[in-house]
Enzyme design. Sequence first.
Site, PDB file in Angstrom:
ATOM      1  N   THR A 215       0.840  -1.204   0.000  1.00 66.08           N
ATOM      2  CA  THR A 215       0.000   0.000   0.000  1.00 66.08           C
ATOM      3  C   THR A 215       0.871   1.248   0.000  1.00 66.08           C
ATOM      4  OG1 THR A 215      -1.979   1.001   1.003  1.00 66.08           O
ATOM      5  CG2 THR A 215      -0.308   0.189   2.519  1.00 66.08           C
ATOM      6  N   ASN A 216       0.289   2.392   0.285  1.00 63.69           N
ATOM      7  CA  ASN A 216       1.045   3.651   0.317  1.00 63.69           C
ATOM      8  C   ASN A 216       0.562   4.484   1.496  1.00 63.69           C
ATOM      9  OD1 ASN A 216      -1.245   5.403  -0.576  1.00 63.69           O
ATOM     10  ND2 ASN A 216      -1.127   4.010  -2.326  1.00 63.69           N
TER      11      ASN A 216
END
Length: 427
Positions: A215-216
Amino acid sequence: MTSGASAAAPRVVLGVGGGIAAYKSAEVVRRLAALGAQVTVTPTAAALRFVGAATFEALSGRPVLTDVFTDVPSVAHVHTGQDADLIVVAPATADLMARAAHGFADDMLTATLLVTRAPVLMVPAMHTEMWAHPATVANVATLRARGVVVLDPAVGRLTGPDSGPGRMPEPEQIAAVAELLLHRRDALPRDLEGVRVLISAGGTREDLDPVRYLTNRSSGRQGFALAQVAASRGADVTLVAANTALLTPPGVHVVPVTDARELHTAMLDRTGAADVVVMAAAVADFRPATRAAAKIKKTGDDGAPTLELVRNPDVLVDLVAARRPDQLIVGFAAETGDAGADVLTYAREKLARKGCDLLVVNRVDGGRGFDTTDNAVTVLSAGRGTTGAGEGSGDAVTEVPFGPKTVVASAVWDVVAQRIAARSGAG
Ligand code: CTP
Protein backbone atom coordinates in the site's frame (compact mmCIF):
# COMPACT_ATOMS: atom_id res chain seq x y z
CA MET A 1 -22.23 47.55 11.23
CA THR A 2 -19.09 46.81 13.16
CA SER A 3 -16.41 44.80 11.43
CA GLY A 4 -15.85 41.58 13.32
CA ALA A 5 -12.30 41.14 12.05
CA SER A 6 -9.79 41.11 14.85
CA ALA A 7 -6.07 40.80 14.48
CA ALA A 8 -5.95 38.53 17.51
CA ALA A 9 -8.18 35.54 18.20
CA PRO A 10 -11.19 35.30 15.91
CA ARG A 11 -14.47 35.66 17.79
CA VAL A 12 -16.77 32.73 17.34
CA VAL A 13 -20.28 32.57 18.77
CA LEU A 14 -21.49 29.02 19.35
CA GLY A 15 -25.27 28.89 19.42
CA VAL A 16 -26.66 25.74 20.99
CA GLY A 17 -30.21 24.61 20.26
CA GLY A 18 -32.38 22.53 22.57
CA GLY A 19 -31.84 19.00 21.32
CA ILE A 20 -30.15 15.95 22.78
CA ALA A 21 -27.12 16.54 20.52
CA ALA A 22 -26.41 19.57 22.74
CA TYR A 23 -24.27 17.18 24.80
CA LYS A 24 -21.79 17.13 21.91
CA SER A 25 -21.59 20.94 21.86
CA ALA A 26 -19.20 20.85 24.79
CA GLU A 27 -16.71 19.13 22.49
CA VAL A 28 -17.48 21.66 19.75
CA VAL A 29 -16.40 24.43 22.18
CA ARG A 30 -13.10 22.63 22.69
CA ARG A 31 -12.53 22.14 18.97
CA LEU A 32 -13.29 25.79 18.18
CA ALA A 33 -10.98 26.92 20.96
CA ALA A 34 -8.28 24.64 19.51
CA LEU A 35 -8.52 26.70 16.29
CA GLY A 36 -7.38 29.66 18.37
CA ALA A 37 -10.86 31.20 18.57
CA GLN A 38 -12.39 33.09 21.48
CA VAL A 39 -15.68 31.24 21.92
CA THR A 40 -18.87 32.75 23.37
CA VAL A 41 -21.61 30.19 23.92
CA THR A 42 -25.23 31.28 23.46
CA PRO A 43 -27.46 28.35 24.34
CA THR A 44 -31.23 28.63 24.06
CA ALA A 45 -33.19 28.18 27.29
CA ALA A 46 -34.11 24.69 26.07
CA ALA A 47 -30.43 23.82 25.45
CA LEU A 48 -29.69 24.60 29.09
CA ARG A 49 -32.10 21.83 30.09
CA PHE A 50 -29.71 19.40 28.36
CA VAL A 51 -26.32 20.88 29.32
CA GLY A 52 -25.69 23.27 32.23
CA ALA A 53 -24.27 26.75 31.74
CA ALA A 54 -21.32 25.82 33.98
CA THR A 55 -20.08 23.28 31.42
CA PHE A 56 -20.02 25.84 28.63
CA GLU A 57 -18.55 28.53 30.87
CA ALA A 58 -15.76 26.28 32.09
CA LEU A 59 -14.84 25.15 28.58
CA SER A 60 -15.07 28.57 26.93
CA GLY A 61 -13.74 30.58 29.87
CA ARG A 62 -16.54 33.10 29.28
CA PRO A 63 -20.07 33.63 30.62
CA VAL A 64 -22.85 32.14 28.53
CA LEU A 65 -25.46 34.45 27.01
CA THR A 66 -29.02 33.18 26.87
CA ASP A 67 -31.67 35.81 27.40
CA VAL A 68 -31.74 39.40 26.27
CA PHE A 69 -32.59 40.76 29.74
CA THR A 70 -29.27 39.81 31.32
CA ASP A 71 -26.70 42.62 31.46
CA VAL A 72 -29.03 44.99 29.57
CA PRO A 73 -26.72 48.06 29.73
CA SER A 74 -24.06 46.30 27.64
CA VAL A 75 -26.62 45.62 24.85
CA ALA A 76 -25.17 42.14 24.42
CA HIS A 77 -27.99 41.04 22.12
CA VAL A 78 -26.66 43.50 19.53
CA HIS A 79 -22.90 43.59 19.98
CA THR A 80 -22.46 39.81 20.22
CA GLY A 81 -23.62 39.48 16.62
CA GLN A 82 -21.85 42.64 15.47
CA ASP A 83 -18.49 41.61 16.90
CA ALA A 84 -18.54 37.99 15.72
CA ASP A 85 -16.22 36.68 13.00
CA LEU A 86 -18.29 33.52 12.71
CA ILE A 87 -21.47 32.07 14.20
CA VAL A 88 -21.81 28.31 14.52
CA VAL A 89 -25.16 26.84 15.56
CA ALA A 90 -24.78 23.24 16.72
CA PRO A 91 -27.15 21.59 17.14
CA ALA A 92 -29.56 23.55 14.97
CA THR A 93 -32.96 22.10 15.81
CA ALA A 94 -35.93 22.25 13.42
CA ASP A 95 -37.52 24.85 15.69
CA LEU A 96 -34.40 27.03 15.81
CA MET A 97 -33.97 26.97 12.03
CA ALA A 98 -37.67 27.86 11.61
CA ARG A 99 -37.24 30.85 13.92
CA ALA A 100 -34.03 31.94 12.18
CA ALA A 101 -35.58 31.55 8.72
CA HIS A 102 -38.46 33.79 9.74
CA GLY A 103 -36.34 36.46 11.39
CA PHE A 104 -37.46 35.89 14.97
CA ALA A 105 -35.38 37.57 17.65
CA ASP A 106 -36.96 36.45 20.90
CA ASP A 107 -33.84 35.23 22.65
CA MET A 108 -30.13 35.97 22.63
CA LEU A 109 -29.27 33.45 19.90
CA THR A 110 -31.96 34.45 17.39
CA ALA A 111 -31.30 38.17 18.06
CA THR A 112 -27.59 37.54 17.44
CA LEU A 113 -28.37 35.72 14.18
CA LEU A 114 -30.48 38.66 13.03
CA VAL A 115 -27.84 41.25 13.87
CA THR A 116 -24.73 39.53 12.55
CA ARG A 117 -23.18 40.02 9.12
CA ALA A 118 -20.55 37.33 9.79
CA PRO A 119 -20.72 33.92 8.10
CA VAL A 120 -23.18 31.53 9.79
CA LEU A 121 -22.76 27.75 9.93
CA MET A 122 -25.78 25.71 11.01
CA VAL A 123 -25.43 22.06 11.94
CA PRO A 124 -28.83 20.39 12.01
CA ALA A 125 -29.78 17.61 14.41
CA MET A 126 -33.29 16.23 14.62
CA HIS A 127 -35.39 13.20 13.84
CA THR A 128 -35.52 12.07 10.21
CA GLU A 129 -39.21 12.94 9.92
CA MET A 130 -38.56 16.52 11.06
CA TRP A 131 -35.61 16.91 8.64
CA ALA A 132 -37.72 15.60 5.74
CA HIS A 133 -40.81 17.69 6.61
CA PRO A 134 -41.66 20.24 3.91
CA ALA A 135 -41.57 23.03 6.53
CA THR A 136 -37.96 22.22 7.46
CA VAL A 137 -37.00 21.66 3.80
CA ALA A 138 -38.36 25.14 2.99
CA ASN A 139 -36.64 26.74 6.00
CA VAL A 140 -33.29 25.16 5.10
CA ALA A 141 -33.68 26.37 1.49
CA THR A 142 -34.44 29.89 2.74
CA LEU A 143 -31.42 29.94 5.04
CA ARG A 144 -29.13 28.57 2.30
CA ALA A 145 -30.44 31.12 -0.20
CA ARG A 146 -29.39 33.80 2.30
CA GLY A 147 -25.86 32.46 2.44
CA VAL A 148 -26.12 30.44 5.66
CA VAL A 149 -24.04 27.26 5.40
CA VAL A 150 -26.43 24.51 6.52
CA LEU A 151 -24.66 21.16 6.70
CA ASP A 152 -26.57 18.01 5.90
CA PRO A 153 -27.13 15.86 8.97
CA ALA A 154 -25.20 12.62 9.33
CA VAL A 155 -26.94 9.29 8.88
CA GLY A 156 -26.97 6.96 11.87
CA ARG A 157 -28.40 6.23 15.28
CA LEU A 158 -30.88 8.85 16.54
CA THR A 159 -32.06 9.49 20.10
CA GLY A 160 -34.29 6.45 20.33
CA PRO A 161 -33.71 2.99 18.88
CA ASP A 162 -34.27 4.27 15.32
CA SER A 163 -31.67 5.47 12.83
CA GLY A 164 -31.58 7.57 9.64
CA PRO A 165 -30.54 11.04 8.52
CA GLY A 166 -30.73 13.49 11.42
CA ARG A 167 -27.65 12.92 13.56
CA MET A 168 -25.47 15.92 14.25
CA PRO A 169 -22.15 15.63 12.35
CA GLU A 170 -19.17 15.08 14.66
CA PRO A 171 -17.47 18.04 16.41
CA GLU A 172 -14.27 17.43 14.43
CA GLN A 173 -16.21 17.85 11.15
CA ILE A 174 -17.99 20.95 12.42
CA ALA A 175 -14.66 22.49 13.41
CA ALA A 176 -13.19 21.71 9.97
CA VAL A 177 -15.95 23.70 8.22
CA ALA A 178 -15.70 26.47 10.84
CA GLU A 179 -11.97 26.69 10.17
CA LEU A 180 -12.65 27.04 6.44
CA LEU A 181 -15.17 29.85 7.04
CA LEU A 182 -12.75 31.67 9.32
CA HIS A 183 -10.07 31.42 6.61
CA ARG A 184 -12.38 32.68 3.89
CA ARG A 185 -13.89 35.39 6.15
CA ASP A 186 -16.93 34.92 3.97
CA ALA A 187 -19.82 32.55 3.46
CA LEU A 188 -19.29 29.52 1.24
CA PRO A 189 -20.98 30.02 -2.12
CA ARG A 190 -23.58 27.40 -3.12
CA ASP A 191 -22.12 27.47 -6.60
CA LEU A 192 -22.03 23.66 -6.93
CA GLU A 193 -25.78 23.25 -6.39
CA GLY A 194 -27.00 20.47 -8.69
CA VAL A 195 -23.45 19.51 -9.77
CA ARG A 196 -22.86 15.76 -9.54
CA VAL A 197 -19.38 15.05 -8.23
CA LEU A 198 -17.51 11.73 -8.12
CA ILE A 199 -14.34 11.67 -6.01
CA SER A 200 -11.84 8.93 -5.21
CA ALA A 201 -9.75 9.08 -2.03
CA GLY A 202 -7.38 7.02 0.06
CA GLY A 203 -4.73 4.52 -0.93
CA THR A 204 -5.33 1.15 -2.55
CA ARG A 205 -4.15 -2.12 -0.97
CA GLU A 206 -2.83 -4.89 -3.15
CA ASP A 207 -2.94 -8.27 -1.45
CA LEU A 208 0.06 -10.57 -1.34
CA ASP A 209 -1.63 -13.22 0.75
CA PRO A 210 -4.49 -13.26 3.32
CA VAL A 211 -2.48 -11.22 5.86
CA ARG A 212 -0.11 -9.02 3.85
CA TYR A 213 -0.56 -6.29 1.28
CA LEU A 214 1.30 -3.53 -0.55
CA THR A 215 0.00 0.00 0.00
CA ASN A 216 1.04 3.65 0.32
CA ARG A 217 0.87 6.46 2.85
CA SER A 218 -2.30 8.18 1.66
CA SER A 219 -4.76 8.84 4.51
CA GLY A 220 -7.57 10.06 2.23
CA ARG A 221 -7.81 13.37 4.10
CA GLN A 222 -7.48 15.61 1.05
CA GLY A 223 -10.10 13.63 -0.90
CA PHE A 224 -12.48 13.65 2.09
CA ALA A 225 -11.97 17.41 2.50
CA LEU A 226 -12.80 17.85 -1.20
CA ALA A 227 -15.98 15.82 -0.68
CA GLN A 228 -17.00 17.72 2.45
CA VAL A 229 -16.45 21.14 0.88
CA ALA A 230 -18.20 20.18 -2.39
CA ALA A 231 -21.23 18.98 -0.41
CA SER A 232 -21.20 22.18 1.67
CA ARG A 233 -21.19 24.16 -1.62
CA GLY A 234 -24.31 22.29 -2.75
CA ALA A 235 -22.88 19.42 -4.85
CA ASP A 236 -24.31 15.93 -4.93
CA VAL A 237 -21.22 13.94 -3.92
CA THR A 238 -20.22 10.28 -4.23
CA LEU A 239 -16.91 9.37 -2.61
CA VAL A 240 -15.11 6.15 -3.54
CA ALA A 241 -12.90 5.56 -0.51
CA ALA A 242 -9.97 3.15 -0.45
CA ASN A 243 -8.99 2.01 3.04
CA THR A 244 -9.64 5.20 4.96
CA ALA A 245 -10.36 5.59 8.67
CA LEU A 246 -12.15 8.93 8.40
CA LEU A 247 -15.66 10.09 9.28
CA THR A 248 -18.19 10.17 6.45
CA PRO A 249 -18.62 13.82 5.46
CA PRO A 250 -22.21 15.00 6.03
CA GLY A 251 -24.39 14.59 2.95
CA VAL A 252 -21.82 12.47 1.08
CA HIS A 253 -22.46 8.96 -0.26
CA VAL A 254 -19.41 6.75 0.44
CA VAL A 255 -18.52 3.63 -1.57
CA PRO A 256 -15.74 1.64 0.14
CA VAL A 257 -13.18 -0.21 -2.02
CA THR A 258 -9.92 -2.01 -1.32
CA ASP A 259 -7.68 -2.56 -4.33
CA ALA A 260 -6.97 -0.72 -7.58
CA ARG A 261 -9.16 -2.93 -9.72
CA GLU A 262 -12.14 -2.46 -7.38
CA LEU A 263 -11.56 1.28 -7.40
CA HIS A 264 -11.35 1.18 -11.20
CA THR A 265 -14.72 -0.60 -11.44
CA ALA A 266 -16.37 1.66 -8.85
CA MET A 267 -15.25 4.82 -10.68
CA LEU A 268 -15.95 3.62 -14.24
CA ASP A 269 -19.42 2.37 -13.22
CA ARG A 270 -20.34 5.80 -11.84
CA THR A 271 -18.52 8.25 -14.11
CA GLY A 272 -21.38 8.43 -16.63
CA ALA A 273 -23.58 10.14 -14.02
CA ALA A 274 -20.95 12.66 -12.89
CA ASP A 275 -20.39 16.25 -14.02
CA VAL A 276 -17.04 16.48 -12.23
CA VAL A 277 -14.68 13.57 -11.49
CA VAL A 278 -11.77 13.96 -9.09
CA MET A 279 -9.06 11.29 -8.82
CA ALA A 280 -7.52 12.10 -5.44
CA ALA A 281 -6.82 8.45 -4.56
CA ALA A 282 -3.29 7.15 -4.51
CA VAL A 283 -3.71 4.14 -6.77
CA ALA A 284 -1.02 1.46 -6.68
CA ASP A 285 0.60 1.27 -10.11
CA PHE A 286 1.56 -2.36 -9.54
CA ARG A 287 0.09 -5.39 -7.75
CA PRO A 288 1.51 -8.81 -6.97
CA ALA A 289 1.09 -11.07 -10.02
CA THR A 290 -0.65 -13.62 -7.83
CA ARG A 291 -2.41 -13.49 -4.47
CA ALA A 292 -1.33 -16.52 -2.46
CA ALA A 293 -4.35 -18.40 -1.09
CA ALA A 294 -2.47 -19.18 2.15
CA LYS A 295 0.02 -17.11 4.13
CA ILE A 296 3.42 -17.20 2.43
CA LYS A 297 5.73 -19.20 4.74
CA LYS A 298 9.45 -18.85 5.36
CA THR A 299 11.44 -21.66 3.89
CA GLY A 300 14.10 -23.52 5.86
CA ASP A 301 17.06 -21.56 4.45
CA ASP A 302 17.64 -17.81 4.82
CA GLY A 303 16.14 -17.02 1.43
CA ALA A 304 13.25 -14.65 0.77
CA PRO A 305 10.68 -14.87 -2.02
CA THR A 306 10.98 -12.59 -5.03
CA LEU A 307 7.79 -10.66 -5.70
CA GLU A 308 6.57 -10.52 -9.24
CA LEU A 309 4.48 -7.42 -9.91
CA VAL A 310 2.12 -6.59 -12.75
CA ARG A 311 0.66 -3.24 -13.83
CA ASN A 312 -2.69 -2.03 -12.53
CA PRO A 313 -5.06 -0.13 -14.82
CA ASP A 314 -4.61 3.64 -14.92
CA VAL A 315 -8.01 4.73 -13.65
CA LEU A 316 -7.59 8.37 -14.59
CA VAL A 317 -6.60 7.57 -18.17
CA ASP A 318 -9.62 5.25 -18.52
CA LEU A 319 -11.94 7.92 -17.04
CA VAL A 320 -10.62 10.42 -19.59
CA ALA A 321 -11.17 7.87 -22.39
CA ALA A 322 -14.77 7.31 -21.21
CA ARG A 323 -15.57 10.98 -20.61
CA ARG A 324 -18.68 12.84 -21.68
CA PRO A 325 -17.80 15.99 -23.63
CA ASP A 326 -19.23 18.27 -20.92
CA GLN A 327 -17.49 16.49 -18.05
CA LEU A 328 -14.64 18.02 -16.05
CA ILE A 329 -11.91 15.66 -14.89
CA VAL A 330 -9.44 16.53 -12.14
CA GLY A 331 -6.28 14.52 -11.53
CA PHE A 332 -3.83 14.67 -8.66
CA ALA A 333 -0.07 14.32 -8.81
CA ALA A 334 2.40 13.82 -6.01
CA GLU A 335 5.65 15.12 -7.46
CA THR A 336 9.21 15.80 -6.48
CA GLY A 337 11.69 17.70 -8.61
CA ASP A 338 15.09 16.21 -9.43
CA ALA A 339 18.27 17.02 -11.33
CA GLY A 340 16.41 16.51 -14.63
CA ALA A 341 13.50 18.93 -14.16
CA ASP A 342 11.46 20.84 -11.60
CA VAL A 343 8.09 19.84 -10.14
CA LEU A 344 6.06 22.02 -12.50
CA THR A 345 7.74 20.65 -15.62
CA TYR A 346 6.96 17.09 -14.56
CA ALA A 347 3.42 18.15 -13.63
CA ARG A 348 2.77 19.73 -17.04
CA GLU A 349 3.98 16.55 -18.71
CA LYS A 350 1.62 14.54 -16.51
CA LEU A 351 -1.35 16.82 -17.26
CA ALA A 352 -0.76 16.35 -20.99
CA ARG A 353 -0.17 12.59 -20.65
CA LYS A 354 -3.29 11.97 -18.56
CA GLY A 355 -5.52 14.26 -20.64
CA CYS A 356 -7.49 15.66 -17.68
CA ASP A 357 -8.70 19.26 -17.37
CA LEU A 358 -7.06 20.11 -14.06
CA LEU A 359 -4.12 18.66 -12.22
CA VAL A 360 -3.71 19.31 -8.50
CA VAL A 361 -0.01 19.04 -7.79
CA ASN A 362 1.33 18.14 -4.36
CA ARG A 363 4.98 18.92 -3.90
CA VAL A 364 5.97 16.02 -1.71
CA ASP A 365 8.54 17.63 0.53
CA GLY A 366 8.69 19.46 3.85
CA GLY A 367 5.82 17.48 5.40
CA ARG A 368 3.38 18.33 2.63
CA GLY A 369 1.01 15.95 0.97
CA PHE A 370 0.65 12.53 2.51
CA ASP A 371 -0.91 11.77 5.88
CA THR A 372 -0.89 15.37 7.12
CA THR A 373 -3.71 17.71 8.10
CA ASP A 374 -2.33 20.70 6.18
CA ASN A 375 -1.26 20.90 2.58
CA ALA A 376 -0.17 23.26 -0.20
CA VAL A 377 -0.83 22.60 -3.87
CA THR A 378 -0.45 24.05 -7.34
CA VAL A 379 -3.46 23.69 -9.62
CA LEU A 380 -2.68 23.41 -13.34
CA SER A 381 -5.63 24.18 -15.58
CA ALA A 382 -5.15 22.75 -19.08
CA GLY A 383 -5.21 25.21 -21.94
CA ARG A 384 -6.44 28.15 -19.88
CA GLY A 385 -3.79 30.66 -20.96
CA THR A 386 -1.01 31.82 -18.75
CA THR A 387 -1.13 33.29 -15.31
CA GLY A 388 2.03 33.51 -13.29
CA ALA A 389 4.46 30.70 -13.86
CA GLY A 390 2.51 29.15 -16.73
CA GLU A 391 4.27 31.17 -19.40
CA GLY A 392 4.52 29.43 -22.70
CA SER A 393 2.70 26.29 -21.60
CA GLY A 394 -0.89 27.35 -22.24
CA ASP A 395 -1.78 26.00 -18.78
CA ALA A 396 -3.01 28.37 -16.07
CA VAL A 397 -1.28 28.00 -12.72
CA THR A 398 -3.00 28.64 -9.38
CA GLU A 399 -0.83 28.47 -6.27
CA VAL A 400 -2.73 27.44 -3.14
CA PRO A 401 -0.66 28.30 -0.05
CA PHE A 402 -0.05 25.98 2.88
CA GLY A 403 -3.21 25.61 4.93
CA PRO A 404 -5.81 23.19 6.28
CA LYS A 405 -6.96 20.59 3.74
CA THR A 406 -10.53 22.01 3.74
CA VAL A 407 -9.12 25.41 2.76
CA VAL A 408 -7.01 23.81 0.02
CA ALA A 409 -10.09 21.85 -1.10
CA SER A 410 -12.16 25.01 -1.31
CA ALA A 411 -9.49 26.70 -3.44
CA VAL A 412 -9.58 23.70 -5.82
CA TRP A 413 -13.38 23.99 -6.04
CA ASP A 414 -13.00 27.72 -6.79
CA VAL A 415 -10.98 26.76 -9.90
CA VAL A 416 -13.49 24.03 -10.83
CA ALA A 417 -16.44 26.43 -10.37
CA GLN A 418 -14.73 28.98 -12.63
CA ARG A 419 -14.28 26.33 -15.32
CA ILE A 420 -17.95 25.28 -15.02
CA ALA A 421 -19.07 28.91 -15.22
CA ALA A 422 -16.82 29.55 -18.24
CA ARG A 423 -18.27 26.51 -19.98
CA SER A 424 -21.89 27.44 -19.35
CA GLY A 425 -21.05 31.01 -20.44
CA ALA A 426 -19.53 29.64 -23.66
CA GLY A 427 -22.44 27.23 -24.19
N1 CTP B 1 -3.81 7.28 -11.09
C1 CTP B 1 -4.78 6.41 -11.54
N2 CTP B 1 -4.46 5.09 -11.70
C2 CTP B 1 -3.22 4.65 -11.46
C3 CTP B 1 -2.22 5.54 -11.01
C4 CTP B 1 -2.56 6.86 -10.83
O1 CTP B 1 -5.91 6.83 -11.76
N3 CTP B 1 -2.94 3.37 -11.63
C5 CTP B 1 -4.18 8.71 -10.96
C6 CTP B 1 -4.05 9.26 -9.56
O2 CTP B 1 -5.25 9.11 -8.84
C7 CTP B 1 -3.75 10.72 -9.84
C8 CTP B 1 -3.00 10.70 -11.16
O3 CTP B 1 -3.30 9.44 -11.75
O4 CTP B 1 -4.95 11.46 -10.04
C9 CTP B 1 -1.51 10.82 -11.05
O5 CTP B 1 -1.00 9.88 -10.13
P1 CTP B 1 0.56 9.76 -9.88
O6 CTP B 1 0.80 8.63 -8.94
O7 CTP B 1 1.12 11.10 -9.54
O8 CTP B 1 1.08 9.44 -11.35
P2 CTP B 1 1.37 8.12 -12.09
O9 CTP B 1 0.44 8.01 -13.25
O10 CTP B 1 1.37 6.94 -11.16
O11 CTP B 1 2.81 8.41 -12.66
P3 CTP B 1 4.24 8.33 -11.92
O12 CTP B 1 4.04 7.56 -10.64
O13 CTP B 1 5.06 7.63 -12.92
O14 CTP B 1 4.63 9.75 -11.69
